[in-house]
Design a protein around this motif. Structure first.
Motif, PDB file in Angstrom:
ATOM      1  N   SER A   5     -34.517  63.887  12.179  1.00 36.89           N
ATOM      2  CA  SER A   5     -34.279  63.442  10.778  1.00 36.89           C
ATOM      3  C   SER A   5     -33.729  65.078  10.399  1.00 36.89           C
ATOM      4  O   SER A   5     -33.381  65.346   9.584  1.00 36.89           O
ATOM      5  CB  SER A   5     -35.673  63.562  10.353  1.00 36.89           C
TER       6      SER A   5
ATOM      7  N   SER B  40     -29.732  61.476   4.430  1.00 32.92           N
ATOM      8  CA  SER B  40     -30.963  61.341   4.245  1.00 32.92           C
ATOM      9  C   SER B  40     -31.539  60.034   5.095  1.00 32.92           C
ATOM     10  O   SER B  40     -30.448  59.365   5.344  1.00 32.92           O
ATOM     11  CB  SER B  40     -31.583  61.214   2.895  1.00 32.92           C
ATOM     12  N   VAL B  41     -32.658  60.216   6.383  1.00 36.11           N
ATOM     13  CA  VAL B  41     -33.480  59.535   6.746  1.00 36.11           C
ATOM     14  C   VAL B  41     -34.771  58.556   6.668  1.00 36.11           C
ATOM     15  O   VAL B  41     -35.617  59.389   6.140  1.00 36.11           O
ATOM     16  CB  VAL B  41     -33.394  60.417   8.517  1.00 36.11           C
TER      17      VAL B  41
ATOM     18  N   TYR C  13     -29.303  55.028   8.230  1.00 31.99           N
ATOM     19  CA  TYR C  13     -28.967  56.281   7.248  1.00 31.99           C
ATOM     20  C   TYR C  13     -28.267  56.094   6.590  1.00 31.99           C
ATOM     21  O   TYR C  13     -27.116  55.354   6.549  1.00 31.99           O
ATOM     22  CB  TYR C  13     -28.081  56.462   9.192  1.00 31.99           C
TER      23      TYR C  13
END
Length: 400
Positions: free
Chosen positions: A268, A274-275, A294
């Protein structure tokens, strides 16, 4: 070693990417080469040509020695992105109260970049130099001409005030992201025009003009010539970096499954978008320790790319082979990619097969982990241990 420009020829020299510009050999501050290349001072990392206070800066030289472990300035040659930390590097001052006004300079120009309307014509070019470690002395290497921000860097992420702790005191400093433009040589004629206050003179390089006039980023990207990294290239670069990775290994060595939560966090931290993730159970992970998505694209039209992660806690010097990497590959579905995180390295045959078969596998090895830890302020074994204890409980593991 490449092109070398003698000290006596610096005032008339063009600036060529990766060329070395020699310092003097007299043993005093007059040996500084940067003040001979551009009309700037002979000390410090931030060297503006002009007055920051009076807003008359015509160009800025940024110099990095690469020796400050707490503030690891770094150039990603593959993407052309350059990370540079501000000049409030010790506690005791407010973020912008620095002797050389470096952080004030950063705030001003990144603010203009994101203004409404943007004022890119009021942002001077940044000339990036690093210490030439191979030759010693005051020699410097030219890394390129840079501008603030990046094509794929969010406005909220290109200049970030981050907190650090030193001597029991908390303080803030900036982390700034620049783009090195695709300009192989900065002509001396343009440097002379800049010194005279003409930012878009007749000798102005086209990629810089395009950025000012069209907001077009043309990064100097240099893909690696090899498709896989050797054992040495995956190992922590220095003995000090080795100690950081060993601190991670020691913390989880009593329960290697617990490292999986740390591997997810490291992925991360590495991801530029953003994950989201789901951790699998220890008893039934199905060949992967976590999976998730992802998220890429504009905020109003995001798409999700699914990934699976495998974590391997290895003692320093130990590596993963074909058996370990094949386990993750076998779990990948159509349009899914994998993340293999290890405190060790991936062996030659396994790495060659991943790249040779064009498997969509991201490898995060010991060297990557050390760089991530430093980049996020965990640059000593004590800081790493504090981060681990504050983030992961010893019984938090899963998968296997």
């Amino acid at each position: 070693m490449g092109k070398v420009i003698p000290f006596g020829k610096l005032p008339a020299a063009d600036l060529t990417v990766e060329a070395i510009y020699e310092g003097g050999r007299s043993g005093n501050v007059g040996d500084d080469p940067l003040s001979k290349i551009a009309p700037v001072g002979n000390q410090g990392g931030f060297r503006p040509a002009g007055s920051v206070k009076d807003d008359t800066v015509r160009m800025v030289v940024l110099y990095t020695s690469g020796a400050d472990r707490d503030w690891p300035d770094a150039l990603d040659r593959e993407t052309g992105l350059f990370t540079y930390f501000g000049d409030n590097r010790e506690p005791g001052n407010e973020l912008h109260e620095t002797s050389r006004s470096g952080n004030t300079l950063l705030r001003r120009y990144f603010h203009r970049l994101h203004g409404s309307p943007p004022e890119r014509d009021k942002i001077p070019p940044f000339l990036i130099f690093s210490k030439a470690s191979q030759t010693g002395g005051r020699d410097v290497r030219f890394l390129g001409l840079a501008v603030p921000g990046g094509q794929d860097v969010k406005p909220a992420d290109d200049l970030v005030a981050i907190w650090r702790t030193s001597g029991g005191e908390r303080f803030q400093n900036y982390r700034a992201t620049f783009t090195i433009l695709d300009i192989a040589t900065v002509p001396r004629a343009w440097l002379d025009e800049l010194a005279a206050g003409d930012i878009l003179g007749t000798s102005c390089p086209k990629p810089y003009r395009d950025w000012v006039e069209k907001s077009k980023y043309t990064p100097l990207q240099s893909p690696r010539t090899i498709q896989y990294r050797t054992k040495a290239q995956q190992a922590p670069e220095t003995k000090t970096d080795e100690v950081l990775v060993k601190a991670v290994y020691d913390y989880f060595s009593g329960d290697p499954y617990a490292f999986e939560a740390c591997a997810i966090e490291l992925w991360s931290m590495q991801a530029k978008e953003s994950v989201t993730f789901v951790a699998t159970r220890r008893s039934a992970d199905g060949g992967r320790d976590a999976y998730g998505w992802y998220h890429v694209g504009p905020d109003t039209d995001r798409i999700r790319l699914e990934w699976s992660l495998e974590a391997k806690l290895y003692a320093p010097g130990n590596g993963a082979g074909v058996k370990e990497t094949s386990r993750l590959i076998s779990r990948l579905r159509h349009r899914e990619f994998g993340v293999f995180v290890t405190t060790g390295y991936v062996g030659k045959q396994a790495y060659e097969e991943i790249r040779g078969d064009q498997q969509p596998i991201i490898v995060m090895c010991g060297r990557d982990i050390a760089e991530l830890l430093k980049r996020h302020g965990h640059s000593t074994p004590a800081a790493v241990k504090q981060w681990l204890e504050g983030t992961f409980a010893k019984d938090e593991g899963h998968g296997g």
